[in-house]
Design a protein around this motif. Structure first.
Motif, PDB file in Angstrom:
ATOM      1  N   LEU A  37     -10.667  10.971   1.070  1.00 27.03           N
ATOM      2  CA  LEU A  37     -11.161  10.949   1.952  1.00 27.03           C
ATOM      3  C   LEU A  37     -12.017  10.926   3.374  1.00 27.03           C
ATOM      4  CD1 LEU A  37     -11.387   8.226  -0.981  1.00 27.03           C
ATOM      5  CD2 LEU A  37     -12.856  10.594  -1.557  1.00 27.03           C
ATOM      6  N   VAL A  38     -10.996   9.931   3.771  1.00 24.16           N
ATOM      7  CA  VAL A  38     -11.631   9.991   5.468  1.00 24.16           C
ATOM      8  C   VAL A  38     -11.950  11.042   5.533  1.00 24.16           C
ATOM      9  CG1 VAL A  38     -10.588   9.432   7.299  1.00 24.16           C
ATOM     10  CG2 VAL A  38     -10.694   7.482   5.720  1.00 24.16           C
ATOM     11  N   ASP A  39     -10.261  12.446   5.489  1.00 22.78           N
ATOM     12  CA  ASP A  39     -10.357  13.082   6.383  1.00 22.78           C
ATOM     13  C   ASP A  39     -11.823  14.427   5.455  1.00 22.78           C
ATOM     14  OD1 ASP A  39      -8.648  12.900   7.347  1.00 22.78           O
ATOM     15  OD2 ASP A  39      -6.782  13.946   6.014  1.00 22.78           O
ATOM     16  N   HIS A  40     -12.122  13.898   4.260  1.00 21.87           N
ATOM     17  CA  HIS A  40     -13.661  14.766   3.595  1.00 21.87           C
ATOM     18  C   HIS A  40     -14.448  14.477   4.311  1.00 21.87           C
ATOM     19  CE1 HIS A  40     -16.129  16.593   0.682  1.00 21.87           C
ATOM     20  NE2 HIS A  40     -16.848  15.475   0.811  1.00 21.87           N
ATOM     21  N   LEU A  42     -12.373   2.787   6.850  1.00 21.11           N
ATOM     22  CA  LEU A  42     -11.771   2.067   8.570  1.00 21.11           C
ATOM     23  C   LEU A  42     -11.549   0.149   8.188  1.00 21.11           C
ATOM     24  CD1 LEU A  42     -12.982   4.978  10.572  1.00 21.11           C
ATOM     25  CD2 LEU A  42     -10.881   4.974   9.869  1.00 21.11           C
ATOM     26  N   ALA A  43     -12.520   0.250   8.094  1.00 23.71           N
ATOM     27  CA  ALA A  43     -13.071  -1.263   8.011  1.00 23.71           C
ATOM     28  C   ALA A  43     -11.896  -2.244   7.247  1.00 23.71           C
ATOM     29  CB  ALA A  43     -14.111  -1.935   7.735  1.00 23.71           C
ATOM     30  N   TYR A  44     -11.706  -1.464   6.291  1.00 23.32           N
ATOM     31  CA  TYR A  44     -10.825  -1.959   5.750  1.00 23.32           C
ATOM     32  C   TYR A  44      -8.847  -1.844   6.013  1.00 23.32           C
ATOM     33  CZ  TYR A  44      -7.855  -1.583   1.059  1.00 23.32           C
ATOM     34  OH  TYR A  44      -6.370  -2.849   0.124  1.00 23.32           O
ATOM     35  N   GLU A  45      -9.270  -0.734   7.000  1.00 30.09           N
ATOM     36  CA  GLU A  45      -7.138  -0.821   8.011  1.00 30.09           C
ATOM     37  C   GLU A  45      -7.659  -1.687   8.571  1.00 30.09           C
ATOM     38  OE1 GLU A  45      -5.171   1.048   6.633  1.00 30.09           O
ATOM     39  OE2 GLU A  45      -6.174   2.079   5.034  1.00 30.09           O
ATOM     40  N   VAL A  88     -13.134   0.215  16.132  1.00 29.99           N
ATOM     41  CA  VAL A  88     -13.147   1.104  15.260  1.00 29.99           C
ATOM     42  C   VAL A  88     -13.759   2.193  15.715  1.00 29.99           C
ATOM     43  CG1 VAL A  88     -13.685   1.201  12.951  1.00 29.99           C
ATOM     44  CG2 VAL A  88     -12.787  -0.716  13.332  1.00 29.99           C
ATOM     45  N   CYS A  89     -13.485   3.053  15.348  1.00 29.87           N
ATOM     46  CA  CYS A  89     -13.808   4.636  16.131  1.00 29.87           C
ATOM     47  C   CYS A  89     -13.296   5.237  15.725  1.00 29.87           C
ATOM     48  CB  CYS A  89     -13.235   5.116  17.519  1.00 29.87           C
ATOM     49  SG  CYS A  89     -12.805   3.578  19.448  1.00 29.87           S
ATOM     50  N   LEU A  90     -14.378   6.405  15.293  1.00 30.04           N
ATOM     51  CA  LEU A  90     -14.510   7.611  14.481  1.00 30.04           C
ATOM     52  C   LEU A  90     -13.517   8.843  15.115  1.00 30.04           C
ATOM     53  CD1 LEU A  90     -18.235   8.189  12.999  1.00 30.04           C
ATOM     54  CD2 LEU A  90     -16.288   6.922  12.406  1.00 30.04           C
ATOM     55  N   LEU A  91     -13.449   9.342  16.176  1.00 23.30           N
ATOM     56  CA  LEU A  91     -12.575  10.064  16.586  1.00 23.30           C
ATOM     57  C   LEU A  91     -11.723   9.521  18.032  1.00 23.30           C
ATOM     58  CD1 LEU A  91     -14.204  14.008  16.234  1.00 23.30           C
ATOM     59  CD2 LEU A  91     -13.238  12.343  15.239  1.00 23.30           C
ATOM     60  N   VAL A 138      -8.051   1.529  15.896  1.00 22.34           N
ATOM     61  CA  VAL A 138      -7.990   2.053  14.638  1.00 22.34           C
ATOM     62  C   VAL A 138      -9.463   3.388  14.652  1.00 22.34           C
ATOM     63  CG1 VAL A 138      -9.277   1.986  12.250  1.00 22.34           C
ATOM     64  CG2 VAL A 138      -7.944   0.427  12.919  1.00 22.34           C
ATOM     65  N   VAL A 139      -9.055   4.388  13.915  1.00 16.61           N
ATOM     66  CA  VAL A 139      -9.036   5.954  14.286  1.00 16.61           C
ATOM     67  C   VAL A 139      -9.524   6.792  12.986  1.00 16.61           C
ATOM     68  CG1 VAL A 139      -7.865   6.739  15.334  1.00 16.61           C
ATOM     69  CG2 VAL A 139      -9.971   6.909  16.050  1.00 16.61           C
TER      70      VAL A 139
END
Ligand code: URA
Length: 211
Positions: free
Chosen positions: A10-13, A39-42, A157-160, A182-183
């Protein structure tokens, strides 16, 4: 420093749709929000808890509740603001501070232009929100900032992320177990303008329009 790359279809999508240059701002904002919640969950896996005595309708038991002081969520303006709702949805008891940091496009160094943080962060777990870990300069400055005020632990927490940025943070905070990143994905490299490749472009512009 610990690095956690979220590994989930789902993250990749969602990330692929974010990267697509034809994705309009409204969809982009929605997807950032959804992605940050994942990402917050992780990112909250190691959050401090304490036992709590409760009564269910059936019996007594010892449950779990978040420890005090409350975590502090700090979006780094401007683009980090787009991540705030996704994070606080999962952490509604967190307090929120703001750090305005931008990259000087000539020196590529981080400049702080706004700060609305408590002076004393003793014992606080701080969640820094910044979608793009590019050169790493902003994140290193923000990490220093909150540790100087007494923070106990920092999770970014970062996207990329770019390998160059991760290397800088590793150089700066490599020995620290109280720093985690966490990315959603680690990309190939930075280009000559310090944009992440393949990346998703300017996250602030795609969220809020070009300034
Ligand atoms: N900031 C962005 O918004 N995008 C990048 O690729 C790098 C830094």
């Amino acid at each position: 420093m610990r690095l956690h790359v979220a590994d989930h279809p789902l993250v990749d999508h969602k990330l692929t749709t974010l990267r697509d240059e034809t994705t309009p701002s409204a969809t982009f904002r929605l997807l950032v929000d959804e992605l940050v919640t994942l990402l917050a969950y992780e990112a909250t896996r190691g959050i401090a808890t304490v036992p709590k005595e409760i009564r269910t309708p059936v019996t007594s038991m010892t449950g779990t509740t978040l420890a005090s002081p409350a975590p502090l969520v700090v979006p780094i303006l401007r683009a980090g603001l787009g991540m705030l709702d996704g994070m606080t949805r999962l952490l509604p008891t967190a307090e929120v501070g703001f750090l305005g940091m931008m990259r000087d496009e000539e020196t590529l160094k981080a400049v702080t232009y706004a700060n609305r943080l408590p002076d004393d962060l003793t014992g606080r777990h701080v969640f820094l929100l910044d979608p793009m870990l590019a050169t790493g300069g902003t994140l290193v400055a923000a990490i220093d900032y909150v540790f100087e005020r007494g923070a106990r632990e920092v999770t970014a927490v970062c996207l990329l992320a770019a390998p160059e940025g991760l290397e800088l943070v590793e150089k700066h905070a490599g020995g620290r177990v109280d720093v985690e990143i966490v990315v959603a994905a680690v990309d190939e490299r930075l280009n000559e303008k310090a944009y992440i490749v393949p990346g998703l472009g300017d996250a602030g512009d795609r969220l809020y329009g070009v300034v």
